[in-house]
Every structure is written in structure tokens, then in C-alpha cells.
Design a protein around this motif. Structure first.
Motif, mmCIF file in Angstrom:
data_model
loop_
_atom_site.group_PDB
_atom_site.id
_atom_site.type_symbol
_atom_site.label_atom_id
_atom_site.label_comp_id
_atom_site.label_asym_id
_atom_site.label_seq_id
_atom_site.Cartn_x
_atom_site.Cartn_y
_atom_site.Cartn_z
ATOM 1 N N ASP A 55 38.851 32.735 51.987
ATOM 2 C CA ASP A 55 37.621 32.291 51.712
ATOM 3 C C ASP A 55 37.492 31.310 50.545
ATOM 4 O O ASP A 55 36.859 30.425 50.704
ATOM 5 C CB ASP A 55 36.691 33.555 51.427
ATOM 6 N N VAL A 56 38.259 31.644 49.402
ATOM 7 C CA VAL A 56 38.162 30.743 48.381
ATOM 8 C C VAL A 56 38.773 29.442 48.703
ATOM 9 O O VAL A 56 38.279 28.516 48.211
ATOM 10 C CB VAL A 56 38.941 31.603 47.147
ATOM 11 N N LEU A 57 40.096 29.605 49.613
ATOM 12 C CA LEU A 57 40.790 28.505 49.736
ATOM 13 C C LEU A 57 39.840 27.553 50.639
ATOM 14 O O LEU A 57 39.653 26.296 50.540
ATOM 15 C CB LEU A 57 42.142 28.781 50.462
ATOM 16 N N GLU A 58 39.205 28.263 51.590
ATOM 17 C CA GLU A 58 38.167 27.386 52.593
ATOM 18 C C GLU A 58 36.995 26.681 51.911
ATOM 19 O O GLU A 58 36.632 25.575 52.183
ATOM 20 C CB GLU A 58 37.689 28.192 53.577
ATOM 21 N N LYS A 59 36.639 27.461 51.049
ATOM 22 C CA LYS A 59 35.471 26.801 50.002
ATOM 23 C C LYS A 59 36.075 25.580 49.346
ATOM 24 O O LYS A 59 35.456 24.671 49.029
ATOM 25 C CB LYS A 59 34.930 27.887 48.955
ATOM 26 N N GLN A 60 37.185 25.475 48.706
ATOM 27 C CA GLN A 60 37.846 24.461 47.890
ATOM 28 C C GLN A 60 38.049 23.434 48.877
ATOM 29 O O GLN A 60 37.834 22.231 48.509
ATOM 30 C CB GLN A 60 39.144 25.064 47.262
ATOM 31 N N ILE A 61 38.585 23.586 49.895
ATOM 32 C CA ILE A 61 38.825 22.783 50.954
ATOM 33 C C ILE A 61 37.868 22.128 51.457
ATOM 34 O O ILE A 61 37.367 20.785 51.559
ATOM 35 C CB ILE A 61 39.629 23.312 52.264
ATOM 36 N N SER A 62 36.586 23.063 51.602
ATOM 37 C CA SER A 62 35.227 22.185 51.950
ATOM 38 C C SER A 62 34.760 21.279 50.934
ATOM 39 O O SER A 62 34.025 20.142 51.263
ATOM 40 C CB SER A 62 34.218 23.372 52.184
ATOM 41 N N MET A 63 34.956 21.842 49.719
ATOM 42 C CA MET A 63 34.366 20.902 48.585
ATOM 43 C C MET A 63 35.202 19.541 48.429
ATOM 44 O O MET A 63 34.808 18.683 48.302
ATOM 45 C CB MET A 63 34.361 21.632 47.253
#
Length: 180
Positions: free
Chosen positions: A8-16
């Protein structure tokens, strides 16, 4: 922290990152921006590197589902490094724009310098041709006249090539001034 939380953290960073990328112009660049060991994809646009990050994230999710811990560890470390590299690149964009402006200005100066050099070559070639023509008018010996005529013909050829180069340089300068 569980694997799902890390994903989830990685996906959030990728989304940002993706959001930040959309705010930047996707202009091509001419020099490599990243270490070749970090990205397999070699693009001249940042969006190409973002695409590889998305592919690695999809592969990471697949490895988590299949419970392949070695690949999960490798891909998660690689993703973190790729995300950090792209963030650093985003933070340097204002410097890159200044660098591009400087490169363009130095290229323009180089063009104007080349233009001045070729104009000087043209002036000197015309003077040499005029000088040889004066000498030709004063010659009585046929062999000397023939030699001077050959020199004039060679100089005229050089002058024609010089004028062609001048025209090409002027067109490039015109094109740059028109596009600015």
C-alpha cells in the motif's frame, strides 16, 4: 508492518510520482538520467521510467500472491531505489530547464561565431580572387596566365562552398529565432 501495508505504501508513492509526472512536460532528453543497473528500460522521457516502475509494481504483487519471498525482497528494494531516483530527478527539473536554456544559448553563440568566421572566409576569398584577377590582367606569359586561371577557378569553388555554408548557418539561425 505486513506485506500488504508495504504494498500500500509503495502504491501510494507510485501514485504520487505519477501525479507529479503529469505536472511536468514530457519532453525528451538527450543524456541518460539514471544508472543502467537501476532501470532496464532506457527511455529519453521520464514517462518511460515511470512505466517500468508500474510494471515492477505489478510483478511485485504477482510475486507476493505466489509467495516468492526472494523475488519479493529483490523487487521491493528495486522499486524503492527506482522511486527515490525518480523523486530526485523530479526535484532537479528546474535546474534542468536552466541547463537547457544555457545549452541553447551557447549553441546560438556558436552559430553566430560560425557565421562570423564564414563571413570572414568569404571576404578573404573574394579579396584573393580579385588579387589573382589583377595579376592575370598583368601577365603576358601564357603558362602563368593558365596557372592563375586555375587558381581563380579553385578559389571560386571554395567561395561557392563558403556561400552555401553561410546560407545553411543563416537558415539555422532564422529557424531558431522563429521558434523562440
Amino acid at each position: 508492518m505486513g506485506i500488504q501495508n508495504l504494498l500500500d505504501v509503495l502504491e501510494k508513492q507510485i501514485s504520487m510520482l505519477a501525479t507529479e509526472l503529469t505536472s511536468l512536460p514530457d519532453t525528451p532528453f538527450s543524456i541518460a538520467r539514471f544508472d543502467q543497473a537501476l532501470f532496464h528500460h532506457h527511455s529519453n522521457r521520464l514517462s518511460g521510467y515511470m512505466q517500468e516502475i508500474n510494471q515492477n509494481m505489478a510483478q511485485l504483487k504477482h510475486c507476493v500472491r505466489d509467495n516468492r519471498t526472494v523475488q519479493v525482497k529483490f523487487l521491493s528494494e528495486r522499486l524503492v531505489m527506482q522511486i527515490e531516483a525518480l523523486k530526485r530527478e523530479f526535484s532537479t527539473q528546474s535546474l534542468r530547464r536552466q541547463e537547457d536554456k544555457f545549452d541553447q544559448q551557447s549553441q546560438e553563440r556558436d552559430l553566430y561565431q560560425r557565421l562570423a568566421e564564414h563571413q570572414d572566409y568569404q571576404r578573404r576569398l573574394i579579396a584573393m580572387i580579385d588579387d589573382r584577377e589583377l595579376q592575370l590582367d598583368q601577365q603576358v606569359v601564357l603558362a602563368n596566365k593558365y596557372k592563375l586561371q586555375k587558381e581563380i577557378a579553385a578559389l571560386a569553388g571554395r567561395l561557392a562552398r563558403c556561400r552555401q555554408a553561410l546560407m545553411r548557418i543563416e537558415k539555422v539561425i532564422e529557424k531558431q529565432e522563429y521558434s523562440d
